[in-house]
Design an enzyme around this catalytic site. Structure first.
Site, PDB file in Angstrom:
ATOM      1  N   HIS A  14       5.116  10.996   0.031  1.00 33.45           N
ATOM      2  CA  HIS A  14       3.913  10.467   0.708  1.00 33.45           C
ATOM      3  C   HIS A  14       3.293  11.627   1.481  1.00 33.45           C
ATOM      4  O   HIS A  14       3.789  12.043   2.519  1.00 33.45           O
ATOM      5  CB  HIS A  14       4.290   9.331   1.676  1.00 33.45           C
ATOM      6  N   HIS A  16      -0.566  13.642   2.658  1.00 35.86           N
ATOM      7  CA  HIS A  16      -2.026  13.769   2.720  1.00 35.86           C
ATOM      8  C   HIS A  16      -2.384  15.251   2.720  1.00 35.86           C
ATOM      9  O   HIS A  16      -1.991  15.980   3.628  1.00 35.86           O
ATOM     10  CB  HIS A  16      -2.575  13.140   4.007  1.00 35.86           C
ATOM     11  N   ARG A  18      -5.748  16.194   2.064  1.00 39.22           N
ATOM     12  CA  ARG A  18      -7.195  16.287   2.354  1.00 39.22           C
ATOM     13  C   ARG A  18      -7.916  17.057   1.240  1.00 39.22           C
ATOM     14  O   ARG A  18      -7.444  17.156   0.130  1.00 39.22           O
ATOM     15  CB  ARG A  18      -7.458  16.928   3.736  1.00 39.22           C
ATOM     16  N   ASN A  41      -6.657   8.782   0.054  1.00 35.48           N
ATOM     17  CA  ASN A  41      -7.635   8.281   1.038  1.00 35.48           C
ATOM     18  C   ASN A  41      -8.585   9.375   1.521  1.00 35.48           C
ATOM     19  O   ASN A  41      -8.751   9.602   2.708  1.00 35.48           O
ATOM     20  CB  ASN A  41      -6.929   7.613   2.231  1.00 35.48           C
ATOM     21  N   LYS A  99      -2.198   3.072  -4.752  1.00 38.34           N
ATOM     22  CA  LYS A  99      -1.960   2.807  -3.337  1.00 38.34           C
ATOM     23  C   LYS A  99      -2.782   1.615  -2.867  1.00 38.34           C
ATOM     24  O   LYS A  99      -3.987   1.544  -3.092  1.00 38.34           O
ATOM     25  CB  LYS A  99      -2.360   4.059  -2.526  1.00 38.34           C
ATOM     26  N   HIS A 136       0.443   0.491   2.080  1.00 39.10           N
ATOM     27  CA  HIS A 136       0.352   0.678   3.533  1.00 39.10           C
ATOM     28  C   HIS A 136       0.642  -0.703   4.105  1.00 39.10           C
ATOM     29  O   HIS A 136      -0.223  -1.570   4.120  1.00 39.10           O
ATOM     30  CB  HIS A 136      -1.029   1.181   3.970  1.00 39.10           C
ATOM     31  N   HIS A 174       6.027   4.651   4.637  1.00 40.37           N
ATOM     32  CA  HIS A 174       6.296   4.859   6.069  1.00 40.37           C
ATOM     33  C   HIS A 174       6.779   3.593   6.773  1.00 40.37           C
ATOM     34  O   HIS A 174       6.132   3.068   7.658  1.00 40.37           O
ATOM     35  CB  HIS A 174       5.085   5.466   6.801  1.00 40.37           C
ATOM     36  N   ASP A 247       4.411  11.687   5.147  1.00 38.06           N
ATOM     37  CA  ASP A 247       3.136  11.191   5.661  1.00 38.06           C
ATOM     38  C   ASP A 247       2.453  12.263   6.501  1.00 38.06           C
ATOM     39  O   ASP A 247       1.724  11.940   7.436  1.00 38.06           O
ATOM     40  CB  ASP A 247       3.339   9.898   6.467  1.00 38.06           C
ATOM     41  N   ALA A 263      -5.521   8.836  13.598  1.00 35.74           N
ATOM     42  CA  ALA A 263      -4.081   8.628  13.418  1.00 35.74           C
ATOM     43  C   ALA A 263      -3.543   9.634  12.417  1.00 35.74           C
ATOM     44  O   ALA A 263      -4.127   9.823  11.352  1.00 35.74           O
ATOM     45  CB  ALA A 263      -3.825   7.218  12.906  1.00 35.74           C
TER      46      ALA A 263
HETATM   47  C1  NCD Z   1      -2.932   8.743   7.590  1.00 33.33           C
HETATM   48  C2  NCD Z   1      -4.166   9.619   7.451  1.00 33.33           C
HETATM   49  O1  NCD Z   1      -4.616  10.206   8.443  1.00 33.33           O
HETATM   50  O2  NCD Z   1      -4.681   9.740   6.346  1.00 33.33           O
HETATM   51  N1  NCD Z   1      -2.651   8.564   8.989  1.00 33.33           N
HETATM   52  C3  NCD Z   1      -1.474   8.188   9.545  1.00 33.33           C
HETATM   53  O3  NCD Z   1      -1.431   8.005  10.753  1.00 33.33           O
HETATM   54  N2  NCD Z   1      -0.390   8.021   8.831  1.00 33.33           N
HETATM   55  C4  NCD Z   1      -3.125   7.466   6.869  1.00 33.33           C
HETATM   56  C5  NCD Z   1      -1.895   6.622   6.703  1.00 33.33           C
HETATM   57  O4  NCD Z   1      -0.965   6.966   5.959  1.00 33.33           O
HETATM   58  O5  NCD Z   1      -1.849   5.559   7.332  1.00 33.33           O
HETATM   59 ZN    ZN Z   2      -0.087   8.238   4.965  1.00 33.72          ZN
END
Ligand code: NCD
Ligand code: ZN
Length: 349
Positions: A14, A16, A18, A41, A99, A136, A174, A247, A263
């Site tokens: 998992h 991110h 970007r 996302n 997802k 999620h 998560h 994450d 977040a």
């Molecule tokens: C993630 C994000 O910023 O893309 N943020 C997070 O707090 N984990 C999104 C997610 O996995 O909920």
């Molecule tokens: Zn995430």
């Protein structure tokens, strides 16, 4: 005292990464993983196989020369996802999973799913093809307290969905609560869960006691100590259906230190040193490999990585950078609040 540890090369189930300048700045920090499940996302999100292929190409271009990191792509499910497009993406090897973001649950989830019935044809197709659904796992109903959103998701969404479509493989991404851990343990084999580093290391006091610490704000939000303990037991138990998903979710410092902060914790640079620290504290260094390198591929039906990663325990604490630079500004690196002694060999990125 164990001073050296060699494990099969980990994966990150998992992540991110970007896009654009941020992608180029953060991607090198995840190359300790051989493979990673890439979250879709973006803004706009990655909703079709063609978009996933294009995003995968951008990720590969952002990697250091010679890196063998393999981005495993996911589709962001919307109420308009075409089952045939998803199936075609799976067929060509572009798509590994899809997802489910309940609309409004987290960063860039506005285009997510409001009505699960609307995506049943896609979920049925995924079940037929053996494609995992990454969830999620939080409801977004405003009357549900943010600390209860995971437990309520299990009750209202996940359990009914699993009854309706027991063949569908599901990953509770998560997982953060004792309820989530128990649900996975007590369920039949088709459900697994990823666990992050920050949820193993911190409880909600770290976020809220003695001042608000925006760099510890992530979703699902940090929980009480008893939940952290349940997560530590699950991760270090060797149970085959719990595995690492960092994450790691970078945001610019200015976007986190704000009246309405984003977040996400950027954990990628320190994830393995943090994990080794946790497993050593729990007397479970011999189970780190299961959690970081074996259970994830087994759940996804893939072989574990052939190569190995070495961790060395040093006498003086490692000094990870407190932030990294991007052309758009700095991104704070996750600070677990304790000294870390386990370093990766070679030092990735
Ligand atoms: C993630 C994000 O910023 O893309 N943020 C997070 O707090 N984990 C999104 C997610 O996995 O909920
Ligand atoms: Zn995430």
């Amino acid at each position: 005292m164990t001073a050296e540890l060699e494990i099969l090369r980990p994966d990150d189930w998992h992540l991110h990464l970007r896009d654009g300048a941020m992608l180029a700045a953060v991607a090198p920090h995840s190359t300790w993983a051989r493979r990673a499940i890439i979250m879709p996302n973006l803004d706009p999100p990655v909703t079709t196989s063609a978009e996933a292929a294009a995003y995968q190409h951008r990720i590969r271009r952002a990697l250091p020369r010679g890196s063998d990191f393999t981005p495993l792509m996911t589709l962001y499910l919307t109420e308009r996802t075409d089952p045939a497009d998803l199936a075609a993406g799976v067929e060509t090897g572009i798509v590994t999973a899809a997802k489910l973001y309940p609309a409004g649950a987290t960063t860039n989830s506005a285009r997510g799913v409001r009505d699960l019935d609307a995506i049943m044809p896609v979920l049925e197709r995924m079940a037929d093809l053996g494609v995992p659904l990454c969830t999620h796992g939080e409801v977004t109903a405003p009357e549900v307290d943010i600390f209860d959103r995971e437990a309520v998701f299990i009750e209202r969404v996940l359990a009914p969905l699993r009854q309706r479509l027991p063949e569908l493989k599901v990953v509770m991404e998560h997982v953060t609560t004792a309820e989530g851990v128990d649900y996975v343990r007590e369920s039949a084999p088709g459900i697994g869960a990823t666990i992050t580093v920050q949820h193993l290391m911190l409880n909600r006091n770290a976020l809220l006691a003695g001042g608000i610490r925006p760099h510890y704000y992530c979703l699902p939000v940090l929980k009480r100590e008893r939940h952290r303990q349940a997560l530590r037991r699950a991760a270090t138990s060797g149970h085959a259906r719990f595995f690492l998903g960092t994450d790691s979710a970078p945001h610019l410092r200015g976007a986190k230190e704000a009246p309405c902060g984003c977040a996400g914790c950027f954990t990628a640079p320190v994830a393995l040193p943090c994990l080794a620290h946790v497993f050593e504290e729990e007397g479970a260094l011999d189970r780190l490999e299961a959690f970081a390198s074996r259970n994830g591929p087994a759940f996804y039906g893939l072989a574990p990585n052939p190569d190995r990663l070495r961790l060395q325990k040093t006498r003086s604490p490692m000094r990870p950078p407190s932030s990294i630079q991007t052309p758009e500004g700095p991104v704070e690196v996750f600070d677990p609040g304790v000294a870390l002694y386990w370093q990766m060999e070679p030092a990735y990125a």
